[in-house]
Motif scaffolding. Structure first.
Motif, mmCIF file in Angstrom:
data_model
loop_
_atom_site.group_PDB
_atom_site.id
_atom_site.type_symbol
_atom_site.label_atom_id
_atom_site.label_comp_id
_atom_site.label_asym_id
_atom_site.label_seq_id
_atom_site.Cartn_x
_atom_site.Cartn_y
_atom_site.Cartn_z
ATOM 1 N N VAL A 71 0.767 -1.263 0.083
ATOM 2 C CA VAL A 71 0.023 -0.002 -0.060
ATOM 3 C C VAL A 71 0.994 1.193 0.003
ATOM 4 C CG1 VAL A 71 -1.698 1.273 1.550
ATOM 5 C CG2 VAL A 71 -1.919 -1.073 1.046
ATOM 6 N N ALA A 72 0.711 2.120 -1.135
ATOM 7 C CA ALA A 72 1.669 3.435 -1.173
ATOM 8 C C ALA A 72 0.473 4.397 -0.518
ATOM 9 C CB ALA A 72 1.919 3.676 -2.428
ATOM 10 N N GLU A 73 0.825 4.893 0.694
ATOM 11 C CA GLU A 73 0.335 6.075 1.350
ATOM 12 C C GLU A 73 0.568 7.379 0.946
ATOM 13 O OE1 GLU A 73 -0.370 9.194 3.384
ATOM 14 O OE2 GLU A 73 0.904 8.038 4.989
ATOM 15 N N VAL A 74 -0.177 8.227 0.262
ATOM 16 C CA VAL A 74 0.480 9.393 -0.180
ATOM 17 C C VAL A 74 -0.923 10.676 0.119
ATOM 18 C CG1 VAL A 74 2.048 8.850 -1.846
ATOM 19 C CG2 VAL A 74 -0.299 8.544 -2.589
ATOM 20 N N MET A 75 -1.544 10.316 1.140
ATOM 21 C CA MET A 75 -2.784 11.160 1.480
ATOM 22 C C MET A 75 -2.380 12.457 2.104
ATOM 23 S SD MET A 75 -4.946 7.991 3.047
ATOM 24 C CE MET A 75 -6.337 9.049 3.416
ATOM 25 N N GLY A 76 -1.177 12.153 2.995
ATOM 26 C CA GLY A 76 -0.853 13.269 3.949
ATOM 27 C C GLY A 76 -1.748 13.313 5.323
ATOM 28 N N GLY A 77 -1.099 14.052 6.015
ATOM 29 C CA GLY A 77 -1.731 14.118 7.190
ATOM 30 C C GLY A 77 -1.570 13.006 8.361
ATOM 31 N N THR A 78 -2.142 12.962 9.616
ATOM 32 C CA THR A 78 -1.973 12.026 10.467
ATOM 33 C C THR A 78 -3.343 11.488 11.011
ATOM 34 O OG1 THR A 78 -1.795 13.605 12.442
ATOM 35 C CG2 THR A 78 0.151 12.952 11.335
ATOM 36 N N GLY A 79 -4.303 11.613 10.114
ATOM 37 C CA GLY A 79 -5.774 11.046 10.692
ATOM 38 C C GLY A 79 -5.941 9.777 9.729
ATOM 39 N N THR A 97 5.649 5.235 2.034
ATOM 40 C CA THR A 97 4.975 6.537 1.979
ATOM 41 C C THR A 97 5.775 7.484 1.871
ATOM 42 O OG1 THR A 97 3.414 8.010 3.652
ATOM 43 C CG2 THR A 97 5.364 6.845 4.527
ATOM 44 N N SER A 98 5.262 8.823 1.636
ATOM 45 C CA SER A 98 5.933 9.958 1.419
ATOM 46 C C SER A 98 5.721 11.178 2.554
ATOM 47 C CB SER A 98 5.865 10.673 0.019
ATOM 48 O OG SER A 98 4.444 11.017 -0.148
ATOM 49 N N ASN A 99 4.666 10.512 3.513
ATOM 50 C CA ASN A 99 3.987 11.138 4.468
ATOM 51 C C ASN A 99 4.922 11.698 5.758
ATOM 52 O OD1 ASN A 99 2.448 12.405 6.467
ATOM 53 N ND2 ASN A 99 0.689 10.950 5.797
ATOM 54 N N LYS A 100 5.740 12.633 5.544
ATOM 55 C CA LYS A 100 6.850 12.999 6.598
ATOM 56 C C LYS A 100 6.148 13.249 7.916
ATOM 57 C CE LYS A 100 5.795 16.444 3.839
ATOM 58 N NZ LYS A 100 5.928 16.972 2.334
ATOM 59 N N GLU A 124 11.409 6.562 2.057
ATOM 60 C CA GLU A 124 12.367 7.442 1.209
ATOM 61 C C GLU A 124 11.705 8.899 0.707
ATOM 62 O OE1 GLU A 124 15.946 6.509 0.593
ATOM 63 O OE2 GLU A 124 15.783 8.720 0.522
ATOM 64 N N GLY A 125 10.450 8.562 0.095
ATOM 65 C CA GLY A 125 10.262 9.790 -0.314
ATOM 66 C C GLY A 125 9.512 11.214 0.788
ATOM 67 N N SER A 126 9.979 10.765 2.003
ATOM 68 C CA SER A 126 9.375 11.678 3.155
ATOM 69 C C SER A 126 10.398 12.977 3.499
ATOM 70 C CB SER A 126 9.082 11.088 4.532
ATOM 71 O OG SER A 126 10.374 10.366 5.034
ATOM 72 N N VAL A 127 11.386 12.612 2.828
ATOM 73 C CA VAL A 127 12.607 13.507 3.079
ATOM 74 C C VAL A 127 13.234 13.864 1.775
ATOM 75 C CG1 VAL A 127 14.718 14.210 4.463
ATOM 76 C CG2 VAL A 127 13.076 12.951 5.544
ATOM 77 N N ASP A 308 10.155 2.677 -3.281
ATOM 78 C CA ASP A 308 10.093 1.798 -2.128
ATOM 79 C C ASP A 308 9.007 0.823 -2.468
ATOM 80 O OD1 ASP A 308 11.444 3.179 -0.378
ATOM 81 O OD2 ASP A 308 10.077 4.431 0.366
ATOM 82 N N ILE A 309 7.867 0.969 -3.495
ATOM 83 C CA ILE A 309 6.986 -0.093 -3.859
ATOM 84 C C ILE A 309 7.910 -1.277 -4.182
ATOM 85 C CG2 ILE A 309 5.243 -0.947 -5.491
ATOM 86 C CD1 ILE A 309 4.053 2.158 -5.448
ATOM 87 N N LEU A 310 8.964 -0.809 -5.221
ATOM 88 C CA LEU A 310 9.602 -2.094 -5.665
ATOM 89 C C LEU A 310 10.595 -2.693 -4.578
ATOM 90 C CD1 LEU A 310 11.020 -4.003 -7.830
ATOM 91 C CD2 LEU A 310 12.764 -1.883 -8.341
#
Ligand code: HSE
Length: 398
Positions: A71-79, A97-100, A124-127, A308-310
């Motif tokens: 699962v690639a979570e790219v929604m953002g936020g912490t909810g 995820t890219s959700n820093k 990796e995409g978070s920073v 990261d998916i790979l």
């Protein structure tokens, strides 16, 4: 066949769908199995979209599909992002995820959940957007004692500072452009007030020093107070202004903070313009390493998420995590760090030189002056200023 799902269809979500489609053949060959998009979780309909047949609005469809492994979570936020990441990991699915914001606040707990369920949790995409920073730090530099990490970690603010400095654009105009280009957060306050860079330096400090910190404890100063007069005086002194995140190990915990800095024009960070980010790492064996590239935007961020998916696909047996520390790290007071300081003031030369005999002030169009102090702590600076009214004070990167 390995099925993956994308949670969110904003700038980054669209980028992930696009880049995965483009790289399907190569990535499937590397994974050893066909990588196939199973679902995209959306909040509304997208009639006519080429992925409309993959879209669902109910996360439990993804959660309950045993074929979905990643699962690639790219929604953002912490909810919802936090809830769905937890539920995916509990179901034994890997999460990337890219959700820093989520990684900085709950990454350690989500990693533990991943390990307990034989899944991966990768971010990796978070920073640094598309720049490979985290793997080089925790993997390639693993043999080093990390001495410090610092850098330009927010594309929006670097874009704004560059536009103000080089093109004389106003803060508001430059921010509008950064939003139109898809660099800014949904609420750009997180960018301009330094919170986004604060979350990123929190993640870097954790991987560098094993200190899992509460991002809310990290002092952050953004760029809303940086004026054209500051930039003018900084230039006259041989510097530019950059928003830096910094992390340095301290006796008890680590010094971690975000603040605008004067950067010498000859320093490589001074040449990092627009949306570009750069991260400097000092390692005990390697010396200084610098990573540079696009720090925000649809395709650069998607590039990191897709890798990261790979990686998750290549670690379906047992999972892979990056090694965040246990909560409870301590942020040492930023004021303890000694550095030279830039001061902008309207004080006359007599008062100034009485307080700072070594100062070599430069004067700007508005008759204010700017000067650089000797290295000192923040308390020492405040004591030295005495009656000199400081209209702006920034650290100088020395
Ligand atoms: N808003 C962020 C930035 C996006 O401008 O850097 C990438 O994390």
């Amino acid at each position: 066949m390995i099925k993956y799902a994308i949670l969110g269809y904003g700038t980054v979500g669209r980028g992930v769908a696009e880049v995965m489609a483009e790289g399907r053949e190569k990535m499937s060959a590397l994974a050893g199995q066909e990588l196939e998009l199973g679902y995209i979780l959306v909040r509304r309909d997208f009639p006519g979209d080429s992925y409309a047949d993959k879209m669902v609005q109910d996360f439990s469809v993804i959660e309950n599909d045993p074929e979905v492994a990643i699962v690639a979570e790219v929604m953002g936020g912490t909810g919802a992002a936090y809830e769905y990441s937890r539920r995916a990991l509990l179901a034994g699915k890997s999460v990337v995820t890219s959700n820093k914001e989520l990684v900085a606040a709950h990454g350690s707990e989500l990693e533990a959940l991943a390990r307990a369920h034989g899944a991966s949790y990768l971010f990796e995409g978070s920073v640094g957007g598309g720049i490979p920073i985290l793997r080089p730090l925790y993997q390639c530099l693993a043999a080093n004692r990390i001495e410090q990490v610092f850098g330009i970690l927010n594309g929006t603010t670097n874009y704004i500072l560059t536009a103000m400095d080089a093109q004389g654009q106003s803060f508001e105009e430059a921010l509008k452009d950064a939003q139109a280009l898809g660099y800014a957060e949904a609420d750009p306050t997180a960018d301009v007030e330094g919170h986004d860079a604060g979350r990123k330096i929190t993640i870097l400090a954790d991987l560098a020093f094993g200190q899992n910190l509460n991002p809310q404890d990290v002092p952050t100063q953004g760029i809303t107070g940086v004026t054209a007069a500051d930039l003018e005086l900084a230039h006259a002194l041989g510097y530019t202004i950059k928003l830096l995140g910094r992390a340095i190990p301290a006796e008890d915990g680590c010094l971690v903070f975000v603040a605008p800095h004067l950067v010498p024009m000859e320093h490589m960070l001074a040449g990092v313009s627009g949306v570009m980010n750069a991260c400097v790492i000092h390692g005990s064996a390697v010396g200084e390493v610098v990573m540079y590239g696009p720090g925000a935007g649809k395709r650069p961020t998607a590039s990191a998420v897709c890798a990261d998916i790979l990686d998750a696909a290549m670690h379906l047996n047992g999972g892979k995590t990056m090694g965040l520390g246990q909560p409870g790290g301590r942020v040492a007071p930023e004021g303890l760090l000694s550095s030279p300081w830039f001061v902008r003031t309207g004080a006359g030369p007599e008062l100034l030189l009485a307080q700072f005999p070594q100062a070599a002030p430069v004067y700007g169009a508005s008759r204010e002056c700017g000067f650089i102090t000797a290295p000192m702590t923040r308390d020492e600076l405040e004591a030295s200023l005495g009656a000199v009214e400081a209209r702006a004070v920034y650290r100088v990167l020395a």
